[in-house]
Design a protein around this motif. Structure first.
Motif, PDB file in Angstrom:
ATOM      1  N   SER A  35     -23.035 -67.248  24.144  1.00  0.00           N
ATOM      2  CA  SER A  35     -24.106 -67.089  23.162  1.00  0.00           C
ATOM      3  C   SER A  35     -23.951 -65.840  22.300  1.00  0.00           C
ATOM      4  N   SER A  36     -23.206 -64.844  22.767  1.00  0.00           N
ATOM      5  CA  SER A  36     -23.015 -63.639  21.951  1.00  0.00           C
ATOM      6  C   SER A  36     -21.675 -63.612  21.212  1.00  0.00           C
ATOM      7  N   ASP A  37     -20.868 -64.667  21.352  1.00  0.00           N
ATOM      8  CA  ASP A  37     -19.570 -64.718  20.674  1.00  0.00           C
ATOM      9  C   ASP A  37     -19.814 -64.839  19.174  1.00  0.00           C
ATOM     10  N   PRO A  38     -19.389 -63.858  18.397  1.00  0.00           N
ATOM     11  CA  PRO A  38     -19.665 -63.900  16.960  1.00  0.00           C
ATOM     12  C   PRO A  38     -18.974 -65.062  16.234  1.00  0.00           C
ATOM     13  N   THR A  39     -17.945 -65.655  16.837  1.00  0.00           N
ATOM     14  CA  THR A  39     -17.263 -66.766  16.168  1.00  0.00           C
ATOM     15  C   THR A  39     -17.984 -68.090  16.390  1.00  0.00           C
ATOM     16  N   GLY A  40     -18.842 -68.152  17.413  1.00  0.00           N
ATOM     17  CA  GLY A  40     -19.528 -69.401  17.725  1.00  0.00           C
ATOM     18  C   GLY A  40     -18.589 -70.464  18.269  1.00  0.00           C
ATOM     19  N   ALA A  41     -17.441 -70.057  18.780  1.00  0.00           N
ATOM     20  CA  ALA A  41     -16.443 -71.007  19.279  1.00  0.00           C
ATOM     21  C   ALA A  41     -16.989 -71.811  20.454  1.00  0.00           C
ATOM     22  N   ILE A  42     -16.577 -73.064  20.510  1.00  0.00           N
ATOM     23  CA  ILE A  42     -16.908 -73.937  21.636  1.00  0.00           C
ATOM     24  C   ILE A  42     -15.600 -74.477  22.185  1.00  0.00           C
ATOM     25  N   LEU A  43     -15.359 -74.168  23.440  1.00  0.00           N
ATOM     26  CA  LEU A  43     -14.144 -74.588  24.123  1.00  0.00           C
ATOM     27  C   LEU A  43     -14.446 -75.886  24.874  1.00  0.00           C
ATOM     28  N   THR A  44     -13.611 -76.890  24.723  1.00  0.00           N
ATOM     29  CA  THR A  44     -13.769 -78.140  25.460  1.00  0.00           C
ATOM     30  C   THR A  44     -12.677 -78.219  26.514  1.00  0.00           C
ATOM     31  N   LEU A  45     -13.111 -78.320  27.772  1.00  0.00           N
ATOM     32  CA  LEU A  45     -12.183 -78.387  28.893  1.00  0.00           C
ATOM     33  C   LEU A  45     -12.115 -79.820  29.403  1.00  0.00           C
ATOM     34  N   ALA A  46     -10.915 -80.368  29.487  1.00  0.00           N
ATOM     35  CA  ALA A  46     -10.725 -81.696  30.072  1.00  0.00           C
ATOM     36  C   ALA A  46     -11.208 -81.656  31.518  1.00  0.00           C
ATOM     37  N   PRO A  47     -11.582 -82.807  32.078  1.00  0.00           N
ATOM     38  CA  PRO A  47     -12.094 -82.803  33.452  1.00  0.00           C
ATOM     39  C   PRO A  47     -11.176 -82.090  34.453  1.00  0.00           C
ATOM     40  N   ALA A  48      -9.887 -82.352  34.394  1.00  0.00           N
ATOM     41  CA  ALA A  48      -8.957 -81.715  35.339  1.00  0.00           C
ATOM     42  C   ALA A  48      -8.900 -80.197  35.113  1.00  0.00           C
ATOM     43  N   THR A  49      -8.991 -79.779  33.865  1.00  0.00           N
ATOM     44  CA  THR A  49      -8.975 -78.345  33.564  1.00  0.00           C
ATOM     45  C   THR A  49     -10.235 -77.689  34.098  1.00  0.00           C
ATOM     46  N   TRP A  50     -11.401 -78.320  33.867  1.00  0.00           N
ATOM     47  CA  TRP A  50     -12.642 -77.765  34.386  1.00  0.00           C
ATOM     48  C   TRP A  50     -12.595 -77.675  35.911  1.00  0.00           C
ATOM     49  N   ARG A  51     -12.086 -78.697  36.593  1.00  0.00           N
ATOM     50  CA  ARG A  51     -11.990 -78.643  38.053  1.00  0.00           C
ATOM     51  C   ARG A  51     -11.098 -77.487  38.500  1.00  0.00           C
ATOM     52  N   ALA A  52      -9.992 -77.271  37.787  1.00  0.00           N
ATOM     53  CA  ALA A  52      -9.091 -76.156  38.127  1.00  0.00           C
ATOM     54  C   ALA A  52      -9.795 -74.815  37.918  1.00  0.00           C
ATOM     55  N   TRP A  53     -10.532 -74.675  36.809  1.00  0.00           N
ATOM     56  CA  TRP A  53     -11.305 -73.448  36.569  1.00  0.00           C
ATOM     57  C   TRP A  53     -12.312 -73.253  37.693  1.00  0.00           C
ATOM     58  N   ARG A  54     -13.090 -74.294  37.986  1.00  0.00           N
ATOM     59  CA  ARG A  54     -14.152 -74.219  39.000  1.00  0.00           C
ATOM     60  C   ARG A  54     -13.559 -73.850  40.354  1.00  0.00           C
ATOM     61  N   ASP A  55     -12.450 -74.493  40.730  1.00  0.00           N
ATOM     62  CA  ASP A  55     -11.828 -74.214  42.022  1.00  0.00           C
ATOM     63  C   ASP A  55     -11.309 -72.781  42.095  1.00  0.00           C
ATOM     64  N   ALA A  56     -10.699 -72.297  41.025  1.00  0.00           N
ATOM     65  CA  ALA A  56     -10.200 -70.920  41.004  1.00  0.00           C
ATOM     66  C   ALA A  56     -11.359 -69.934  41.149  1.00  0.00           C
ATOM     67  N   ILE A  57     -12.417 -70.142  40.387  1.00  0.00           N
ATOM     68  CA  ILE A  57     -13.565 -69.231  40.438  1.00  0.00           C
ATOM     69  C   ILE A  57     -14.206 -69.260  41.816  1.00  0.00           C
ATOM     70  N   LYS A  58     -14.381 -70.450  42.378  1.00  0.00           N
ATOM     71  CA  LYS A  58     -14.962 -70.548  43.718  1.00  0.00           C
ATOM     72  C   LYS A  58     -14.075 -69.872  44.756  1.00  0.00           C
ATOM     73  N   GLY A  59     -12.773 -69.816  44.492  1.00  0.00           N
ATOM     74  CA  GLY A  59     -11.832 -69.142  45.381  1.00  0.00           C
ATOM     75  C   GLY A  59     -11.713 -67.648  45.116  1.00  0.00           C
ATOM     76  N   GLY A  60     -12.543 -67.128  44.211  1.00  0.00           N
ATOM     77  CA  GLY A  60     -12.536 -65.693  43.917  1.00  0.00           C
ATOM     78  C   GLY A  60     -11.436 -65.263  42.971  1.00  0.00           C
ATOM     79  N   ARG A  61     -10.867 -66.220  42.223  1.00  0.00           N
ATOM     80  CA  ARG A  61      -9.772 -65.914  41.298  1.00  0.00           C
ATOM     81  C   ARG A  61     -10.188 -66.241  39.869  1.00  0.00           C
ATOM     82  N   LEU A  62      -9.474 -65.657  38.922  1.00  0.00           N
ATOM     83  CA  LEU A  62      -9.608 -66.079  37.531  1.00  0.00           C
ATOM     84  C   LEU A  62      -8.801 -67.352  37.341  1.00  0.00           C
TER      85      LEU A  62
END
Length: 112
Positions: A35-62
């Motif tokens: 909400s504070s990004d001055p570019t207003g960019a919206i990133l679309t993550l494919a389902p597999a990409t979102w799952r990889a992000w979610r799993d990494a974050i839940k595992g304490g990783r970026l």
């Protein structure tokens, strides 16, 4: 952000604070913006990409693959291999609030 999109932010974001917001997208993808990004960019993550992000974050990783990078002044740049030209910027504090929500399962319903 458009009003027609059902954006969700982590419960760890304070009322009125800038935060990372997520919303469902067609075909199981997930939209992410800051909400504070001055570019207003919206990133679309494919389902597999979102799952990889979610799993990494839940595992304490970026998320891997250079998708989260530190920039000048501590700004974090978020991008996806799905759409590498789109960059959403956020702060470490906003990322931490988002990650806490991910770890608590607040966004699990967005994509399988």
């Amino acid at each position: 952000m458009t009003s027609a999109t059902a954006w969700q932010k982590s419960s760890y974001c304070g009322t009125g604070e800038s935060c990372i917001h997520l919303a469902p997208a067609p075909q199981g993808a997930v939209r992410l913006t800051e909400s504070s990004d001055p570019t207003g960019a919206i990133l679309t993550l494919a389902p597999a990409t979102w799952r990889a992000w979610r799993d990494a974050i839940k595992g304490g990783r970026l998320p891997g693959g250079g998708t989260v990078e530190a920039g000048p002044g501590g700004v974090l740049r978020l991008r996806s291999a799905d759409h590498p030209a789109v960059v959403v910027t956020t702060s470490p504090a906003q990322w931490d609030a988002f990650a806490a929500g991910v770890r608590d399962g607040e966004f699990d319903r967005l994509a399988g």
